[in-house]
Each structure stands twice: as structure tokens, then as C-alpha cells.
Motif scaffolding. Structure first.
Motif, PDB file in Angstrom:
ATOM      1  N   GLU A 109      -7.743 -12.768 -36.266  1.00  0.00           N
ATOM      2  CA  GLU A 109      -7.514 -12.183 -37.598  1.00  0.00           C
ATOM      3  C   GLU A 109      -7.158 -10.702 -37.521  1.00  0.00           C
ATOM      4  OE1 GLU A 109     -10.566 -12.870 -40.885  1.00  0.00           O
ATOM      5  OE2 GLU A 109     -10.675 -10.690 -40.660  1.00  0.00           O
ATOM      6  N   LEU A 110      -6.180 -10.341 -38.331  1.00  0.00           N
ATOM      7  CA  LEU A 110      -5.876  -8.919 -38.543  1.00  0.00           C
ATOM      8  C   LEU A 110      -5.979  -8.672 -40.037  1.00  0.00           C
ATOM      9  CD1 LEU A 110      -2.641  -8.297 -36.427  1.00  0.00           C
ATOM     10  CD2 LEU A 110      -4.996  -7.704 -35.834  1.00  0.00           C
ATOM     11  N   TYR A 144     -20.085 -11.608 -29.401  1.00  0.00           N
ATOM     12  CA  TYR A 144     -21.167 -11.745 -30.384  1.00  0.00           C
ATOM     13  C   TYR A 144     -20.573 -11.984 -31.760  1.00  0.00           C
ATOM     14  CZ  TYR A 144     -20.248  -6.643 -30.856  1.00  0.00           C
ATOM     15  OH  TYR A 144     -19.665  -5.411 -30.995  1.00  0.00           O
ATOM     16  N   MET A 146     -20.808 -11.595 -35.978  1.00  0.00           N
ATOM     17  CA  MET A 146     -21.354 -10.596 -36.909  1.00  0.00           C
ATOM     18  C   MET A 146     -20.988 -10.864 -38.361  1.00  0.00           C
ATOM     19  SD  MET A 146     -19.082  -7.125 -36.463  1.00  0.00           S
ATOM     20  CE  MET A 146     -19.729  -6.384 -37.958  1.00  0.00           C
ATOM     21  N   GLN A 184     -10.353  -5.465 -27.723  1.00  0.00           N
ATOM     22  CA  GLN A 184     -11.119  -6.304 -28.652  1.00  0.00           C
ATOM     23  C   GLN A 184     -10.237  -7.390 -29.236  1.00  0.00           C
ATOM     24  OE1 GLN A 184      -9.334  -3.897 -29.733  1.00  0.00           O
ATOM     25  NE2 GLN A 184      -9.118  -3.900 -31.953  1.00  0.00           N
ATOM     26  N   ILE A 186     -10.685  -9.717 -32.540  1.00  0.00           N
ATOM     27  CA  ILE A 186     -11.539 -10.033 -33.686  1.00  0.00           C
ATOM     28  C   ILE A 186     -11.060 -11.359 -34.265  1.00  0.00           C
ATOM     29  CG2 ILE A 186     -12.299  -9.272 -35.989  1.00  0.00           C
ATOM     30  CD1 ILE A 186     -13.313  -7.493 -33.635  1.00  0.00           C
ATOM     31  N   TRP A 197     -17.489 -13.067 -38.546  1.00  0.00           N
ATOM     32  CA  TRP A 197     -16.516 -12.743 -37.499  1.00  0.00           C
ATOM     33  C   TRP A 197     -17.097 -13.023 -36.115  1.00  0.00           C
ATOM     34  CZ3 TRP A 197     -17.076  -9.279 -41.627  1.00  0.00           C
ATOM     35  CH2 TRP A 197     -15.924  -9.068 -42.396  1.00  0.00           C
ATOM     36  N   VAL A 199     -16.729 -11.312 -32.398  1.00  0.00           N
ATOM     37  CA  VAL A 199     -16.208 -10.108 -31.724  1.00  0.00           C
ATOM     38  C   VAL A 199     -16.153 -10.454 -30.240  1.00  0.00           C
ATOM     39  CG1 VAL A 199     -16.637  -7.664 -31.210  1.00  0.00           C
ATOM     40  CG2 VAL A 199     -17.333  -8.626 -33.431  1.00  0.00           C
ATOM     41  N   MET A 216     -20.473   2.739 -32.007  1.00  0.00           N
ATOM     42  CA  MET A 216     -20.150   2.176 -33.331  1.00  0.00           C
ATOM     43  C   MET A 216     -21.380   2.029 -34.221  1.00  0.00           C
ATOM     44  SD  MET A 216     -17.000  -0.420 -32.940  1.00  0.00           S
ATOM     45  CE  MET A 216     -15.353   0.297 -32.677  1.00  0.00           C
ATOM     46  N   SER A 222     -20.714   0.012 -39.321  1.00  0.00           N
ATOM     47  CA  SER A 222     -21.685  -0.755 -38.523  1.00  0.00           C
ATOM     48  C   SER A 222     -23.119  -0.371 -38.897  1.00  0.00           C
ATOM     49  CB  SER A 222     -21.464  -0.505 -37.028  1.00  0.00           C
ATOM     50  OG  SER A 222     -20.229  -1.050 -36.627  1.00  0.00           O
TER      51      SER A 222
HETATM   52  C1  VOV Z   1     -11.898  -1.720 -28.713  1.00  0.00           C
HETATM   53  C2  VOV Z   1     -12.062  -1.108 -29.787  1.00  0.00           C
HETATM   54  C3  VOV Z   1     -11.785  -1.481 -31.203  1.00  0.00           C
HETATM   55  C4  VOV Z   1     -10.700  -1.106 -31.953  1.00  0.00           C
HETATM   56  C5  VOV Z   1      -9.492  -0.280 -31.503  1.00  0.00           C
HETATM   57  C6  VOV Z   1     -10.880  -1.632 -33.281  1.00  0.00           C
HETATM   58  C7  VOV Z   1      -9.997  -1.404 -34.341  1.00  0.00           C
HETATM   59  C8  VOV Z   1     -10.098  -2.106 -35.531  1.00  0.00           C
HETATM   60  C9  VOV Z   1      -9.193  -1.946 -36.646  1.00  0.00           C
HETATM   61  C10 VOV Z   1      -8.028  -0.970 -36.672  1.00  0.00           C
HETATM   62  C11 VOV Z   1      -9.567  -2.832 -37.622  1.00  0.00           C
HETATM   63  C12 VOV Z   1      -8.924  -3.018 -39.014  1.00  0.00           C
HETATM   64  C13 VOV Z   1      -7.612  -3.689 -38.967  1.00  0.00           C
HETATM   65  C14 VOV Z   1      -7.605  -4.998 -38.231  1.00  0.00           C
HETATM   66  O1  VOV Z   1      -7.059  -4.976 -37.122  1.00  0.00           O
HETATM   67  O2  VOV Z   1      -8.160  -5.969 -38.718  1.00  0.00           O
HETATM   68  C15 VOV Z   1     -10.697  -3.561 -37.113  1.00  0.00           C
HETATM   69  C16 VOV Z   1     -11.317  -4.606 -37.788  1.00  0.00           C
HETATM   70  C17 VOV Z   1     -12.530  -5.123 -37.387  1.00  0.00           C
HETATM   71  N1  VOV Z   1     -13.279  -4.732 -36.306  1.00  0.00           N
HETATM   72 FE1  VOV Z   1     -12.750  -3.431 -34.883  1.00  0.00          FE
HETATM   73  N2  VOV Z   1     -12.063  -2.331 -33.330  1.00  0.00           N
HETATM   74  C18 VOV Z   1     -12.658  -2.246 -32.077  1.00  0.00           C
HETATM   75  C19 VOV Z   1     -13.905  -2.760 -31.681  1.00  0.00           C
HETATM   76  C20 VOV Z   1     -14.725  -3.443 -32.561  1.00  0.00           C
HETATM   77  C21 VOV Z   1     -16.106  -3.770 -32.313  1.00  0.00           C
HETATM   78  C22 VOV Z   1     -16.885  -3.390 -31.090  1.00  0.00           C
HETATM   79  C23 VOV Z   1     -16.576  -4.454 -33.396  1.00  0.00           C
HETATM   80  C24 VOV Z   1     -18.006  -4.921 -33.627  1.00  0.00           C
HETATM   81  C25 VOV Z   1     -18.731  -3.931 -34.524  1.00  0.00           C
HETATM   82  C26 VOV Z   1     -19.947  -3.327 -33.888  1.00  0.00           C
HETATM   83  O3  VOV Z   1     -20.477  -2.355 -34.493  1.00  0.00           O
HETATM   84  O4  VOV Z   1     -20.418  -3.770 -32.843  1.00  0.00           O
HETATM   85  C27 VOV Z   1     -15.487  -4.612 -34.322  1.00  0.00           C
HETATM   86  C28 VOV Z   1     -15.560  -5.313 -35.483  1.00  0.00           C
HETATM   87  C29 VOV Z   1     -14.464  -5.432 -36.337  1.00  0.00           C
HETATM   88  C30 VOV Z   1     -14.437  -6.326 -37.464  1.00  0.00           C
HETATM   89  C31 VOV Z   1     -15.545  -7.316 -37.826  1.00  0.00           C
HETATM   90  C32 VOV Z   1     -13.244  -6.147 -38.108  1.00  0.00           C
HETATM   91  C33 VOV Z   1     -12.767  -6.860 -39.381  1.00  0.00           C
HETATM   92  C34 VOV Z   1     -13.427  -6.154 -40.520  1.00  0.00           C
HETATM   93  C35 VOV Z   1     -13.011  -6.565 -41.903  1.00  0.00           C
HETATM   94  O5  VOV Z   1     -13.805  -6.268 -42.821  1.00  0.00           O
HETATM   95  O6  VOV Z   1     -11.950  -7.158 -42.093  1.00  0.00           O
HETATM   96  N3  VOV Z   1     -14.389  -3.938 -33.810  1.00  0.00           N
HETATM   97  N4  VOV Z   1     -11.025  -3.071 -35.875  1.00  0.00           N
END
Ligand code: VOV
Length: 248
Positions: A109-110, A144, A146, A184, A186, A197, A199, A216, A222
């Protein structure tokens, strides 16, 4: 009603965690074990070929700790394909020596929080590469599930789009500072599995998982809204390492 975030979906994902029944595996005769290994290697080859044809991707890792021994992470175009894949695996001799530890069903998902420009995002090869990713074969994996909290005072789904976007911007900035260290993927699982989700993180240095996840935790999205399930961490397996692991 609040503005729902728009999402783009790619390949479906199955994280299939197995525990090896070592007592039974060790009690099997050499011929039975050799046959089981051969069948397993045939599957690994098939998954490699499928990856080359870019119709899906599979990564296999051994799990550290007692939650499971192995994870097969599969990405495919449909739930039917994932189902056929797990059923075929369940029919193998090797599967008879495993028990099911955990599984997770989701879809790559993006979201549109940080989307730029107009046009059809699916016409953009970079977007497609993120929706249909070939899983990196880094030394380590971390998985994991979440949720985002829905409490009376902290309800992610009651925030405005602008508030959510702002927090996701900060999240993205932290994530980007790990470029080249952690990748990552997602996967969304609302309506598909027990959490919202999955991760999945990939890194050559497992310490980077700890550093990223810890950093984070201090970030608002988070810190205020993150709820997390069990963590699984593992080491990359290829055909050779799998043989080594299963040698008795
Ligand atoms: C490696 C690093 C990394 C990077 C660059 C990154 C970037 C991004 C971007 C730019 C975006 C938004 C656009 C999209 O691409 O969807 C997201 C989105 C998301 N993420 Fe993220 N995330 C990372 C890493 C990363 C981690 C480690 C986690 C776990 C959180 C944690 O506390 O343990 C996470 C979670 C998420 C989730 C659940 C979503 C969807 C949320 C929603 O509500 O829709 N994420 N994430």
C-alpha cells in the motif's frame, strides 16, 4: 466525516511463519529427508523464476527466537495465487515437518499523504516499482503488525487530512534518514487481517531496525497513535543456508 486517505494497492502479501518439528525431522530417515529437501529446492527455484519474470516476489528468512523458525514472505498479484502457493507448500513432505506459527495477509500500500503532481500514478514506473516490489535479499528482515489508535482522546481517524499529512511528513523525514540502511514495505490489512498494517523492514545491519523503530517512537504519529503487535526478526536463507540449517 473526515476525508479518507486515498491508497494505491499493489501485490498481495502473505507472511507465512512456520516452526520446524525437529523431533520428527531428526527421526525421519535419510531418504525421506533428502526427498523433502529436493522438493523444497524445487519450490525455491520456482520462486526464483517467478521473480525473474516479475510476476511476484518471495523472500525466505530463518527467525531468531521461539516465535517461529522460518518465514516465507510472498508477494503475488492475487489472493488466489497466494492461496494456491500455500496449499501447494502444505502438500509437500517438508511441510509435514512444520507447524503453522503465524501468518499475515495484506496488500502492498501507498497512501496519498505526500503525493506530488497529478496524472495517473499507476502510469509512473517508480510508483509501480513500489507497488510491485522485488523483495530485497538483505541479511535481515523485521516484521510486525500495527494499528493507529482509535481512543476517545487519540483517534487517528478523527484527525483532519491536514493534521495527518503533517504527521506523516515528519514520519517520512525520519524514514528517509535511513535511506540505504533500511528498506520498508508497508502493507495494508484493514479488512484482510487482524491489524491495520504490516510493517516489513529489510536491512543488512539488524541494529538499524532498533535505531529506526526507536527513533520513530519519539515521533508524534508513533508516540501518540502507534499500537504494535509481535515483532519477528530473521536472517536471510538461500538454498545453501537452508540445507545447512536442516542438516542433522
Ligand atoms: C525506512 C524508513 C521509512 C520510510 C522512508 C517511510 C516513509 C513513509 C511515507 C513517506 C509514508 C506515507 C506515504 C506512503 O508511502 O504511504 C509512510 C506510510 C506509513 N509508514 Fe512509513 N516509512 C518508513 C518506516 C516505517 C516504519 C518503521 C513504520 C512502523 C512505525 C513504527 O513506529 O514502528 C512505518 C509505518 C508506516 C505506516 C503504517 C504507514 C501508512 C500510514 C497511513 O496512515 O496510511 N513506516 N511511510
Amino acid at each position: 466525516m473526515n476525508e479518507a486517505t486515498l491508497t494505491l494497492e499493489g501485490w498481495y502479501a502473505l507472511h507465512d511463519f512456520r516452526t520446524i518439528d525437529w523431533t520428527a525431522w531428526k527421526a525421519a530417515d535419510d531418504e525421506e529427508r533428502a526427498g523433502a529437501l529436493e522438493e523444497l529446492h524445487t519450490f525455491l527455484k520456482e520462486w526464483e523464476l517467478m521473480e525473474e519474470s516479475k510476476t511476484g516476489s518471495t523472500a525466505v528468512y530463518s527467525i531468531v527466537g521461539q516465535k517461529a523458525d522460518l518465514v516465507f514472505m510472498h508477494l503475488r498479484e492475487s489472493l488466489e495465487e497466494l492461496n494456491a502457493l500455500e496449499t501447494a507448500f502444505n502438500k509437500t513432505t517438508f511441510a509435514e515437518y512444520t507447524t503453522k506459527a503465524y501468518s499475515y495477509v495484506s496488500v502492498v500500500e501507498l497512501s496519498n499523504y505526500l503525493a506530488s503532481g497529478g496524472g495517473d500514478p499507476k502510469a509512473n514506473p517508480e510508483v509501480m516499482a513500489r507497488l510491485q516490489p522485488i523483495l530485497p535479499k538483505t541479511n535481515h528482515i523485521c516484521f510486525y503488525p500495527m494499528n493507529k489508535k482509535r481512543d476517545l482522546t487519540d483517534n487517528w481517524y478523527m484527525l483532519t487530512m491536514e493534521e495527518r499529512r503533517e504527521m506523516m511528513r515528519s514520519h517520512g523525514l525520519i524514514g528517509r534518514s535511513y535511506a540505504g540502511k533500511v528498506k520498508q514495505i508497508i502493507t495494508g490489512s484493514v479488512g484482510l487481517d487482524d491489524w491495520e498494517w504490516g510493517v516489513t523492514l529489510f536491512a543488512d545491519d539488524a541494529l538499524q531496525f532498533k535505531k529506526l523503530v526507536y527513533e520513530m517512537r519519539f515521533d508524534e504519529v508513533s508516540a501518540r497513535f502507534g499500537e504494535f503487535g509481535a515483532f519477528y526478526v530473521g536472517n536471510l536463507l538461500n538454498a545453501e543456508r537452508l540445507d545447512e540449517m536442516l542438516k542433522v
